[in-house]
Design a protein around this motif. Structure first.
Motif, short mmCIF file in Angstrom:
data_model
loop_
_atom_site.label_atom_id
_atom_site.label_comp_id
_atom_site.label_asym_id
_atom_site.label_seq_id
_atom_site.Cartn_x
_atom_site.Cartn_y
_atom_site.Cartn_z
N ASP A 1 16.74 -3.24 9.60
CA ASP A 1 15.59 -3.85 10.28
C ASP A 1 14.52 -4.28 9.27
OD1 ASP A 1 13.62 -4.40 12.40
OD2 ASP A 1 12.64 -2.60 11.59
N LEU A 2 14.24 -3.40 8.31
CA LEU A 2 13.10 -3.59 7.41
C LEU A 2 13.36 -4.63 6.31
CD1 LEU A 2 10.27 -2.52 6.67
CD2 LEU A 2 11.38 -0.65 5.40
N VAL A 3 14.55 -4.57 5.69
CA VAL A 3 14.80 -5.36 4.48
C VAL A 3 14.65 -6.87 4.70
CG1 VAL A 3 16.63 -6.03 2.83
CG2 VAL A 3 16.12 -3.60 3.23
N PRO A 4 15.24 -7.45 5.76
CA PRO A 4 15.08 -8.90 5.92
C PRO A 4 13.61 -9.30 6.13
CG PRO A 4 16.83 -8.08 7.34
CD PRO A 4 16.15 -6.88 6.77
N ARG A 5 12.86 -8.46 6.84
CA ARG A 5 11.44 -8.80 7.08
C ARG A 5 10.63 -8.67 5.80
NH1 ARG A 5 8.65 -5.63 10.47
NH2 ARG A 5 10.09 -3.86 10.49
N LEU A 6 10.86 -7.58 5.07
CA LEU A 6 10.15 -7.39 3.79
C LEU A 6 10.46 -8.54 2.83
CD1 LEU A 6 10.57 -3.73 2.42
CD2 LEU A 6 8.46 -5.07 2.45
N HIS A 7 11.76 -8.90 2.76
CA HIS A 7 12.17 -9.93 1.81
C HIS A 7 11.63 -11.30 2.21
CE1 HIS A 7 14.94 -12.64 -0.43
NE2 HIS A 7 14.61 -11.79 -1.37
N ALA A 8 11.54 -11.56 3.51
CA ALA A 8 10.99 -12.85 3.96
C ALA A 8 9.53 -12.96 3.52
CB ALA A 8 11.11 -12.98 5.47
N ARG A 9 8.79 -11.88 3.68
CA ARG A 9 7.37 -11.91 3.27
C ARG A 9 7.25 -12.01 1.74
NH1 ARG A 9 2.99 -14.16 3.38
NH2 ARG A 9 1.15 -12.92 2.84
N LYS A 10 8.09 -11.24 1.03
CA LYS A 10 8.10 -11.33 -0.44
C LYS A 10 8.37 -12.76 -0.89
CE LYS A 10 10.67 -11.70 -4.27
NZ LYS A 10 11.75 -12.66 -4.54
N THR A 11 9.28 -13.44 -0.18
CA THR A 11 9.61 -14.82 -0.56
C THR A 11 8.40 -15.73 -0.35
OG1 THR A 11 11.94 -14.44 -0.04
CG2 THR A 11 11.21 -16.74 -0.09
N GLU A 12 7.69 -15.56 0.79
CA GLU A 12 6.47 -16.37 1.01
C GLU A 12 5.45 -16.14 -0.10
OE1 GLU A 12 6.41 -16.33 5.93
OE2 GLU A 12 4.91 -15.20 4.81
N LEU A 13 5.28 -14.88 -0.46
CA LEU A 13 4.29 -14.55 -1.50
C LEU A 13 4.71 -15.16 -2.84
CD1 LEU A 13 3.79 -10.82 -0.46
CD2 LEU A 13 1.97 -12.57 -0.48
N PHE A 14 6.02 -15.14 -3.13
CA PHE A 14 6.49 -15.68 -4.41
C PHE A 14 6.39 -17.20 -4.44
CE2 PHE A 14 9.67 -16.95 -7.57
CZ PHE A 14 9.21 -16.23 -8.66
N VAL A 15 6.65 -17.84 -3.30
CA VAL A 15 6.48 -19.31 -3.23
C VAL A 15 5.03 -19.66 -3.56
CG1 VAL A 15 6.44 -21.30 -1.67
CG2 VAL A 15 8.38 -19.73 -1.63
N ALA A 16 4.09 -18.89 -3.00
CA ALA A 16 2.67 -19.17 -3.27
C ALA A 16 2.36 -18.99 -4.76
CB ALA A 16 1.79 -18.24 -2.42
N MET A 17 2.94 -17.96 -5.38
CA MET A 17 2.72 -17.75 -6.83
C MET A 17 3.29 -18.92 -7.62
SD MET A 17 3.74 -13.72 -7.18
CE MET A 17 3.28 -13.53 -8.90
N ALA A 18 4.50 -19.36 -7.23
CA ALA A 18 5.14 -20.47 -7.93
C ALA A 18 4.29 -21.73 -7.80
CB ALA A 18 6.55 -20.72 -7.37
N GLU A 19 3.79 -21.98 -6.58
CA GLU A 19 3.00 -23.20 -6.36
C GLU A 19 1.64 -23.15 -7.04
OE1 GLU A 19 3.28 -23.60 -2.11
OE2 GLU A 19 5.15 -24.79 -2.25
N ALA A 20 1.15 -21.92 -7.28
CA ALA A 20 -0.13 -21.77 -7.98
C ALA A 20 0.04 -21.80 -9.49
CB ALA A 20 -0.79 -20.45 -7.55
N GLY A 21 1.27 -22.00 -9.98
CA GLY A 21 1.50 -22.09 -11.42
C GLY A 21 1.51 -20.74 -12.11
N GLU A 22 1.80 -19.67 -11.36
CA GLU A 22 1.76 -18.32 -11.94
C GLU A 22 3.13 -17.85 -12.47
OE1 GLU A 22 0.03 -15.90 -8.85
OE2 GLU A 22 -1.79 -17.13 -8.83
N VAL A 23 4.14 -18.71 -12.36
CA VAL A 23 5.48 -18.33 -12.83
C VAL A 23 5.89 -19.33 -13.91
CG1 VAL A 23 7.86 -17.85 -12.15
CG2 VAL A 23 6.01 -17.51 -10.49
#
Ligand code: XBP
Ligand code: MG
Length: 259
Positions: A74-96
């Motif tokens: 139950d938890l892993v897909p939801r956690l990972h979906a949110r982690k992915t959103e957060l990482f997309v934002a970091m990528a788009e902000a030039g932090e990667v």
């Protein structure tokens, strides 16, 4: 180019410096948002990297700390979906950041008419915008992600899918990887490998990689050469010409083994 037609690049740890200050931070933010006490320090994350794929990594870790299968499912897909959103934002902000020397090598390959592609275990939702930001997505003739291949590295599936999508042959292809899991995946698809280690993979053997440097190298800051099985490098800069020589040497070694 005498032999080389295609180069397939890994993304995490290879084209981009994404793990310690990227994915790890996004996982920790997702834990915090979900009200979980877990935080991955740099060392813990380094150990967990042995398991490729963000969801598989979460399952391994949560199972180690005693969370049962039903709760994890139950938890892993939801956690990972949110982690992915957060990482997309970091990528788009030039932090990667891209690793130094990557754009230079990609431009050399384009000038030489070599097809480039990507084979990663990561998730397409962040892979596409991150590649686009640093290199322009259109330069990659195929982008194979974890979404396309449920069997993650060290299984060869991502490499086999990239070869298939391109109509490419292992004998005219070279892979560029950073980790034992990635090297094994490419070798299992019979593709020769140039490895560019990073802080997390500096102590890995990278067995099976014909060439190992600790970076792509730039003329100002050449990389340290850890292995050069066929003598294809000309110093600590991984060039298109060196990858071409690697491809030729690999073909010669196959013909010698199967005359
Ligand atoms: C990369 C991975 C990925 C990333 C996180 O391995 O294992 O899981 O760490 O990305 P490789 P996701 O470089 O060998 O392809 O969370 O999107 O999986
Ligand atoms: Mg990698």
């Amino acid at each position: 180019m005498a032999a080389l037609r295609t180069v397939i690049f890994d993304v995490d740890g290879t084209l981009v410096d994404s793990e310690r200050d990227g994915h790890r931070v996004a996982f920790n933010q997702a834990f915090a948002e979900f009200g979980l006490p877990d935080r991955w320090d740099e060392e813990t994350y380094g150990r967990l990297l042995a398991m490729t794929g963000g969801q598989r990594r979460l399952h391994t870790y949560l199972s180690e700390r005693g969370v049962g299968t039903a709760e994890r499912d139950d938890l892993v897909p939801r956690l990972h979906a949110r982690k992915t959103e957060l990482f997309v934002a970091m990528a788009e902000a030039g932090e990667v950041p891209a690793r130094p020397g990557t754009l230079r090598l990609l431009d050399e390959l384009a000038a030489a008419g070599v097809t480039v592609a990507v084979a990663t275990t990561g998730t397409r939702a962040w892979v596409a915008p991150l590649l686009d930001r640093h290199f322009g997505l259109s330069r990659f003739a195929a982008v194979v992600t974890g979404d396309d291949c449920p069997r993650r590295k060290p299984e060869p599936d991502a490499y086999l899918a990239a070869l298939r999508a391109l109509g490419a042959e292992p004998g005219t292809t070279v892979a560029v990887e950073d980790s034992d899991n990635g090297v094994q995946a490419a070798r299992a698809a019979n593709v020769p490998v140039a490895a560019v280690s990073n802080d997390y993979t500096a102590t890995q053997e990278l067995d099976g990689a014909a060439v190992v440097l600790d970076g792509f190298g730039t003329p100002e800051r050449p990389a340290a050469v850890r292995r050069d099985t066929y003598g294809v490098l000309d110093g600590g800069v991984l060039t298109a010409a060196a990858l071409d020589r690697l491809s030729s040497a690999f073909r010669r070694s196959i013909s010698a083994a199967h005359p």
